[in-house]
Design a protein around this motif. Structure first.
Motif, short mmCIF file in Angstrom:
data_model
loop_
_atom_site.label_atom_id
_atom_site.label_comp_id
_atom_site.label_asym_id
_atom_site.label_seq_id
_atom_site.Cartn_x
_atom_site.Cartn_y
_atom_site.Cartn_z
N ARG A 226 47.57 39.21 36.64
CA ARG A 226 46.38 39.23 36.94
C ARG A 226 46.05 40.19 38.09
O ARG A 226 45.48 39.83 39.18
N ASP A 260 47.53 39.96 31.76
CA ASP A 260 46.29 39.27 31.97
C ASP A 260 45.82 38.74 30.55
O ASP A 260 46.30 38.99 29.55
N HIS A 300 43.52 31.97 34.72
CA HIS A 300 44.60 32.10 35.97
C HIS A 300 45.67 31.08 35.40
O HIS A 300 46.75 31.19 35.67
#
Length: 327
Positions: A226, A260, A300
């Protein structure tokens, strides 16, 4: 020939070497897997420590090497209490100080917990000579330096600074920010033998990120999960211009993976990559974590869990993403 009687069969014993081999087979095949307390392998090894003198030493060694999974402050405290203990009637087993791999997540929602921070420091001071692999998950962002009246960040930093033999560091969920007034250097920069590194949420345009990566002499595999400000950063330009061109550290092969959820990573700036890195010393890959069709996990949370599973199962460094090439 007459068959053996039941009593004669009961006296047949397996050779000790075969028993020890069977104990090894209790564990998952991947030697890099870190096994949680709830796993059947951990429970079996614990039972084998109580079976006989022959199984005690081998099972104890494997528990120290493969099953150090401290996911609460209670487990951490219990481990520290056990470190100086010996069973006088049994052969000395490998000390609990001889830990090579460790998963550590002892905090709750907040880092502002002085007893747990002190225990972490004590643990790191005990295992620093042997620890090579660390998977850590701590709420680093939950404690602002201005509110740290109990010096929790300093205590943790003192512990992390001891890990100079570490080769693999996986920091889950958050960046390991432990700066203090007289110690702004990132703690992972202080480990000269570091070879593999996972960081979350790093700003890609940070001068110090690429300076630290370039100047760690053994670093060969970096996973940035991320990452932030990807579209404004030329990765190879940042990396290859931190040191003089003739510096031997720039001559090593290094892999950088950006990780990600799908479509979260924008197109990379590959301007002048062939000129900057003509021999392809740096490989850049993009790895997309699939999002579940159902569930309420945020991107996340999904990425954190994906990386955690890969790190604990010992397969994280085998992943391959889409290689970024200059057309």
């Amino acid at each position: 020939m007459e068959p053996l009687s039941p009593d004669a069969g009961a006296r047949v014993r397996l050779p000790t070497e075969l028993i020890l081999h069977i104990i090894e087979c209790v564990l998952p095949a991947n030697p890099r897997a870190l096994i949680p307390p709830s796993h059947i392998s951990t429970k079996t090894l614990l039972a084998l420590t109580r079976v006989s003198r022959a199984t005690y030493r081998q099972a104890s060694r494997l528990l120290r090497e493969r099953c150090l999974y401290l996911d609460s402050s209670r487990r951490l405290a219990d481990l520290l209490l056990c470190m100086p203990r010996l069973v006088p009637t049994l052969q000395p087993a490998l000390s609990l100080r001889h830990v090579t791999s460790l998963h550590l997540a002892p905090f709750g929602a907040s880092l502002d917990d002085q007893p747990t921070a002190v225990w972490v420091r004590e643990l790191f001071c005990e295992v620093c000579e042997t620890l090579r692999r660390l998977v850590v998950q701590m709420p680093f962002r939950s404690l602002d330096p201005l509110d740290d009246h109990l010096n929790v960040r300093r205590t943790l930093r003192d512990g992390f600074e001891q890990l100079t033999k570490l080769e693999e560091f996986v920091c889950l969920g958050e960046y390991p920010s432990l700066s203090v007034p007289d110690g702004h250097t990132d703690v992972w920069r202080l480990w000269p033998g570091l070879r593999r590194l996972v960081l979350f949420g790093v700003p890609m345009n940070s001068h110090w990120l690429w300076w630290d990566i370039a100047t760690l002499p053994e670093l060969e595999h970096v996973v940035l999960a991320r990452p932030q400000l990807v579209e404004t950063t030329n990765i190879k330009d940042e990396y290859f211009h931190k040191l003089p061109r003739e510096d031997r550290r720039l001559g090593r092969k290094i892999k950088v993976m950006l990780l990600d959820t799908a479509y979260e990573i924008p197109d990379l700036n590959t301007t002048r990559w062939k000129e900057i890195d003509p021999s392809g010393k740096m490989t850049v890959e993009v790895y997309e974590v699939p999002m579940p069709f159902y569930g309420d996990e945020t991107p996340h949370e999904s990425v954190t869990e994906w990386v955690k599973r890969g790190a604990l199962d010992g397969i994280l460094w085998e992943w391959s993403g889409n290689k970024v090439e200059v057309q």
